[in-house]
Scaffold this motif. Structure first.
Motif, PDB file in Angstrom:
ATOM      1  N   UNK A  57      -7.225   0.303 -10.258  1.00 19.52           N
ATOM      2  CA  UNK A  57      -6.004   1.097 -10.172  1.00 19.52           C
ATOM      3  C   UNK A  57      -5.278   0.851  -8.853  1.00 19.52           C
ATOM      4  N   UNK A  58      -5.551  -0.274  -8.216  1.00 20.00           N
ATOM      5  CA  UNK A  58      -4.947  -0.556  -6.915  1.00 20.00           C
ATOM      6  C   UNK A  58      -3.432  -0.633  -7.002  1.00 20.00           C
ATOM      7  N   UNK A  59      -2.896  -1.204  -8.074  1.00 23.30           N
ATOM      8  CA  UNK A  59      -1.441  -1.402  -8.215  1.00 23.30           C
ATOM      9  C   UNK A  59      -0.849  -0.408  -9.205  1.00 23.30           C
ATOM     10  N   UNK A  60      -1.392   0.808  -9.245  1.00 20.09           N
ATOM     11  CA  UNK A  60      -0.932   1.791 -10.218  1.00 20.09           C
ATOM     12  C   UNK A  60       0.559   2.079 -10.070  1.00 20.09           C
ATOM     13  N   UNK A  61       1.046   2.184  -8.838  1.00 14.93           N
ATOM     14  CA  UNK A  61       2.453   2.497  -8.596  1.00 14.93           C
ATOM     15  C   UNK A  61       3.244   1.275  -8.138  1.00 14.93           C
ATOM     16  N   UNK A  62       2.714   0.078  -8.385  1.00 15.11           N
ATOM     17  CA  UNK A  62       3.438  -1.139  -8.059  1.00 15.11           C
ATOM     18  C   UNK A  62       2.953  -1.780  -6.781  1.00 15.11           C
ATOM     19  N   UNK A  63       3.281  -3.072  -6.646  1.00 15.94           N
ATOM     20  CA  UNK A  63       2.834  -3.823  -5.467  1.00 15.94           C
ATOM     21  C   UNK A  63       3.562  -3.383  -4.210  1.00 15.94           C
ATOM     22  N   UNK A  64       4.762  -2.864  -4.331  1.00 16.18           N
ATOM     23  CA  UNK A  64       5.542  -2.447  -3.165  1.00 16.18           C
ATOM     24  C   UNK A  64       5.262  -1.002  -2.740  1.00 16.18           C
ATOM     25  N   UNK A  65       4.295  -0.362  -3.356  1.00 13.26           N
ATOM     26  CA  UNK A  65       4.002   1.040  -3.032  1.00 13.26           C
ATOM     27  C   UNK A  65       3.367   1.125  -1.657  1.00 13.26           C
ATOM     28  N   UNK A  66       3.928   1.976  -0.820  1.00 13.76           N
ATOM     29  CA  UNK A  66       3.383   2.188   0.524  1.00 13.76           C
ATOM     30  C   UNK A  66       2.241   3.198   0.453  1.00 13.76           C
ATOM     31  N   UNK A  67       1.143   2.936   1.133  1.00 10.54           N
ATOM     32  CA  UNK A  67      -0.022   3.827   1.059  1.00 10.54           C
ATOM     33  C   UNK A  67       0.335   5.266   1.420  1.00 10.54           C
ATOM     34  N   UNK A  68      -0.207   6.204   0.658  1.00  9.90           N
ATOM     35  CA  UNK A  68      -0.063   7.645   0.868  1.00  9.90           C
ATOM     36  C   UNK A  68       1.375   8.133   0.719  1.00  9.90           C
ATOM     37  N   UNK A  69       2.237   7.316   0.077  1.00 10.31           N
ATOM     38  CA  UNK A  69       3.597   7.788  -0.198  1.00 10.31           C
ATOM     39  C   UNK A  69       3.542   8.802  -1.338  1.00 10.31           C
ATOM     40  N   UNK A  70       4.342   9.843  -1.225  1.00  9.95           N
ATOM     41  CA  UNK A  70       4.300  10.906  -2.214  1.00  9.95           C
ATOM     42  C   UNK A  70       4.889  10.446  -3.539  1.00  9.95           C
ATOM     43  N   UNK A  71       4.188  10.801  -4.616  1.00  3.20           N
ATOM     44  CA  UNK A  71       4.623  10.484  -5.972  1.00  3.20           C
ATOM     45  C   UNK A  71       4.652  11.795  -6.771  1.00  3.20           C
ATOM     46  N   UNK A  72       5.214  11.718  -7.986  1.00  2.15           N
ATOM     47  CA  UNK A  72       5.380  12.909  -8.821  1.00  2.15           C
ATOM     48  C   UNK A  72       4.251  13.092  -9.834  1.00  2.15           C
ATOM     49  N   UNK A  73       3.221  12.271  -9.787  1.00  2.90           N
ATOM     50  CA  UNK A  73       2.161  12.311 -10.780  1.00  2.90           C
ATOM     51  C   UNK A  73       1.453  13.667 -10.770  1.00  2.90           C
ATOM     52  N   UNK A  74       1.361  14.305 -11.971  1.00  2.00           N
ATOM     53  CA  UNK A  74       0.705  15.602 -12.114  1.00  2.00           C
ATOM     54  C   UNK A  74      -0.571  15.515 -12.959  1.00  2.00           C
ATOM     55  N   UNK A  75      -0.575  14.686 -13.982  1.00  4.22           N
ATOM     56  CA  UNK A  75      -1.746  14.540 -14.833  1.00  4.22           C
ATOM     57  C   UNK A  75      -2.023  13.055 -15.040  1.00  4.22           C
TER      58      UNK A  75
END
Length: 825
Positions: free
Chosen positions: A270-288
């Protein structure tokens, strides 16, 4: 008369499959359609569209007297806005019939058993916005480009559609075509600029085409999608379901996704779950996030560290061995699925269901990886401790006062009862019905504080809980309890697995030596098992209402009570259950005899002790329903006998009365009998009770008691008078006739009747051999008859069998001797 004039029934009405019971319903629905412009003919059993529904004005006759109303001013079939023919066995609808409805906005044909549907009549419906063809059998391609561009909702669920063509529907918002036969690639829906929901689940789709940017809900469950999932193109996606496919990875889902389900795939990372450009610990809207049944071995801390709004994380049935500590700092995370993983290390099995303990353990490991003010405080911090104490106090106090009356603070590793809870219970409230003030603690009936680390309890607790009836403090580290406990009317007291001793128990049961307190007068159940007691607390013998006494798993060795045994005036009269198992008892003292005076005794547990001799007096306890004597080092009674039912065991004890007692034991029993007669407040009653189980005549019992008539200091004058009275009572008693002794050696008796014996020379007469054999056979028959008698006990049967075997051996010898004598003659 209606405003349309007088109606006349059409003579051909109902000939198209409409039964007579549905005639009035159909007529009413057509009249409603004329008035509202919406015709609902669902669930009428129609096999085709009725002619009345194809020409709504044909059956109307106008009354000239009506004047203003004209027939052509009502709604006709060409002006209807809704047509619902659902749940009718139509199977097919001719194009010329459907073309009559030009201005339809909603057309519902679900569950109509349609095996064919032509899109040609729909091309002229320029206002159609909803088309529902679900649950039919429409086969083959279904070209969406043939549909009106005004369409906003299309439902093709549960059909046999194989292709959707090239849709050009700019107004389409919802497309559902689940459980069809779609294969290959999804249709290119990029031109549908308003499409927000797509449901193509339960098909055979293998590839995902370009998705429109406005899409928010996508359901591709149970397809054949493989490879890596890439949803970065869907910038507005919020609810995504790709479960039960063959995905091996997820390249990106976008930061706006709130619900993501990828269960039942083959995802390993699940390393690239939010894309390759995702910055570590950036806030996302994922709830479930659901990823059950994959091949995941690691949860990336950098990926989920920014999921501040995450509430559910289902990682069941994977290959996880540990979790990152950052999950413990997510404030909204309340559900974590971990079943079916090989968890090791710091994650205990109990934490799989206790999410609060799991998150606390994760925070103990390390500090948060980044400084995020939305994270929880590190475990053990002052703020968290205060918040936890406040939460426990408020919830437990409110639940106790709210109606059930149970204050439960068990299994919380408490070293002392929470003071915040005590403060809550000490608050006063006003009762309008009784017009008085009361404390909240007076409503508490049960206090459960088991399985903690309590070492002491403040007296203020028992002052606040004045209505307490049950106190459960098992599995703690208590050595004593406050003395004001004796002022409460407690019925059940559970103190097992605490390091008490007999002195501390006596202190809180009867403080200052008082034998009459509220606690003593109300206790019915007390559990002091596994409390390291080496002696019996004396106040236990003064509990008049006690029904159950559990002293198992202690260190008791001697049950003798110097205060005149277990029979104490006013105490233990209602005792029903006595558990003394798993101690080191070698001396029962007066317990077996004194239990005869307990009319309610039902259970007596003496197993796993150090008893080397079991008292036969237990046979008199006929009220027992449970008796356990197993696990003692005695050898007089076989283990198989002790495993028998209670009635058989008691009968066995009674059958052994007077046969196994040694002279020393009889002497000791006599002394104990004499002590009971002297110490009893009513010697006459005591002598009569003791005479019931004494083996011999009452005269002999009085003779034994009379040995102490000269001991004035040991025996009061009342005992002398009682003895004299009993002597006078039994002076005229005839002596008991001795029972004849059974014949134990009939052959020897025969030898004694003659002058000479074959074994002792010629000094006696010769015994007739035939008479000796007949006598032995007669004796054997008599023994067998006694053995079969229904009053014969098991021990007596065993003795008879042994004697019969010996007599048979003698009979064989005599017959051989007879045969030898005949041969010599």
């Amino acid at each position: 008369m209606s405003r349309f004039g007088k109606h006349q029934r059409n003579p051909n009405f109902g000939r198209h499959g409409v039964n007579e019971n549905s005639t009035l319903v159909l007529q009413h629905k057509i009249e409603t359609a004329r008035q509202t412009g919406q015709m609902n003919l669902s669930a009428l059993g129609l096999t085709e569209i009725p002619e009345e529904a194809l020409d709504l004005r044909a059956a109307i006759l106008v009354d000239p007297g009506a004047g203003e109303v004209k027939a052509w001013e009502c709604w006709g079939e060409e002006t209807l806005t809704l047509l619902d023919l659902s749940d009718n066995p139509l199977s097919i609808i001719p194009d010329e019939q459907l073309e009559r409805y030009q201005n339809l906005k909603k057309l519902r044909l679900r569950r109509c058993s349609l095996s064919h549907f032509s899109l040609a009549p729909l091309t002229s419906m320029f206002y159609l916005s909803l088309l529902d063809l679900s649950d039919n059998s429409i086969p083959g391609p279904f070209p969406l480009e043939s549909l009106p561009q005004t369409l906003t909702s299309l439902n093709l669920n549960n059909n046999k559609v194989t292709d959707l063509g090239y849709p050009r529907l700019p107004q389409l918002q919802t497309l559902t075509a689940s459980n069809n036969m779609l294969k290959g690639q999804t249709p290119d829906l990029s031109s549908c600029q308003n499409l927000s929901t797509i449901d193509l689940s339960k098909n055979s789709i293998e590839n995902l085409n370009r998705l429109p940017d406005c899409l928010s809900n996508l359901n591709m469950r149970s397809n054949r999608l493989g490879g890596t999932l890439d949803l970065l193109g869907g910038g507005n996606l919020s609810n995504v379901d790709f479960s039960q496919n063959s995905l091996v990875g997820v390249e990106g889902i976008g930061g706006r996704v709130q619900v993501l389900d990828v269960s039942g795939n083959r995802i390993e990372s699940l390393e690239s779950l939010f894309g390759a450009d995702y910055r570590p610990f950036s806030e996302v809207k994922l709830k479930e996030f659901r990823a059950r049944g994959n091949k995941l071995k690691l949860v990336p801390a950098k990926t989920f560290g920014g999921a501040i709004e995450l509430t559910l994380l289902d990682l069941s049935d994977n290959d996880f061995s540990d979790l990152p500590s950052v999950l413990g700092y997510l404030p909204q995370l309340t559900r974590i699925g971990l079943e079916g993983n090989c968890l090791r290390g710091n994650i205990r099995p109990s934490m799989v269901t206790d999410i609060r303990a799991l998150k606390r353990s994760l925070r103990f490991r390390a500090e948060p990886p980044v400084n995020n003010p939305k994270y929880l405080q590190q475990a053990g911090g002052e703020e968290e401790v205060k918040e936890e104490k406040k939460r426990v106090a408020v919830s437990s106090a409110r639940s106790a006062v709210g109606g059930n009356g149970v204050l439960d603070v068990s299994k919380q590793s408490l070293t002392q009862l929470p003071t915040t809870t005590l403060e809550e219970l000490q608050h006063e409230a006003y009762n309008e019905d009784e017009d008085r003030y009361y404390t909240l603690g007076s409503k508490v009936k049960t206090l459960k504080a088991s399985q903690n680390r309590l070492t002491s309890i403040e007296p203020h607790w028992f002052d606040a809980l004045r209505g307490l009836t049950t106190l459960d403090l098992n599995h703690n580290q208590l050595t004593t309890l406050p003395t004001n406990l004796a002022t409460l009317r407690i019925n059940s007291l559970i103190l097992s697995s605490n390091p008490f001793d007999e002195v501390s128990v006596a202190t809180f049961l009867s403080p200052h030596g008082s034998l009459s307190t509220h606690l003593v007068d109300s206790l019915t159940h007390i559990n002091l098992s596994n409390c390291r007691l080496a002696g019996l607390p004396q106040p236990l013998f003064d509990l008049p209402c006690l029904q159950e006494l559990n002293l198992s798993y202690n260190r008791l060795t001697d049950l003798s009570n110097p205060r005149s045994g277990w029979v104490v005036s006013g105490g233990l009269q209602e005792l029903s259950v006595l558990d003394l198992s798993n101690n080191k008892i070698s001396n029962l003292g007066d317990l077996p005899h004194d239990m005869k005076f307990k009319k309610n005794i039902r259970t007596l547990m003496l197993g796993n002790n150090e008893l080397r001799q079991l008292p036969l007096e237990l046979g008199y306890l006929i009220t027992l329903t449970c008796l356990d004597l197993r696990g003692n080092p005695q050898r007089a009674i076989r283990p198989a006998t002790l495993d028998k039912p209670v009635d058989a065991l008691l009968e066995y004890f009674r059958s052994r009365m007077g046969n196994t007692a040694s002279p020393a034991s009889r002497k000791t029993s006599t002394k104990q009998t004499q002590r009971k007669i002297i110490a009893s407040p009513d010697p006459t009653h005591a002598l009569k009770d003791l005479s019931l189980d004494y083996q011999g005549s009452p005269k002999n019992l009085l003779d034994l008691a009379g040995e102490y008539e000269d001991d004035v200091e040991a025996k009061p004058s009342s005992c002398s008078d009682s003895l004299e009275q009993l002597h006078n009572e039994y002076d005229n008693t005839p002596p008991q006739r001795q029972q004849p002794r059974p014949k134990t050696n009939s052959l020897q008796n025969l030898y004694d009747e003659y002058d000479e014996s074959p074994q002792h020379g010629t000094g006696r007469k010769q015994i007739p051999l035939q008479s000796a054999c007949d006598e032995i056979e007669e004796l054997i028959q008599d023994l067998e008859r006694k053995m079969r008698h229904h009053h014969t006990t098991e021990m007596q049967k065993y003795a008879y069998k042994k004697q019969i075997a010996m007599e048979k051996a003698k009979l064989i010898k005599e017959r051989r001797r007879e045969k030898a004598g005949q041969q010599q003659a």
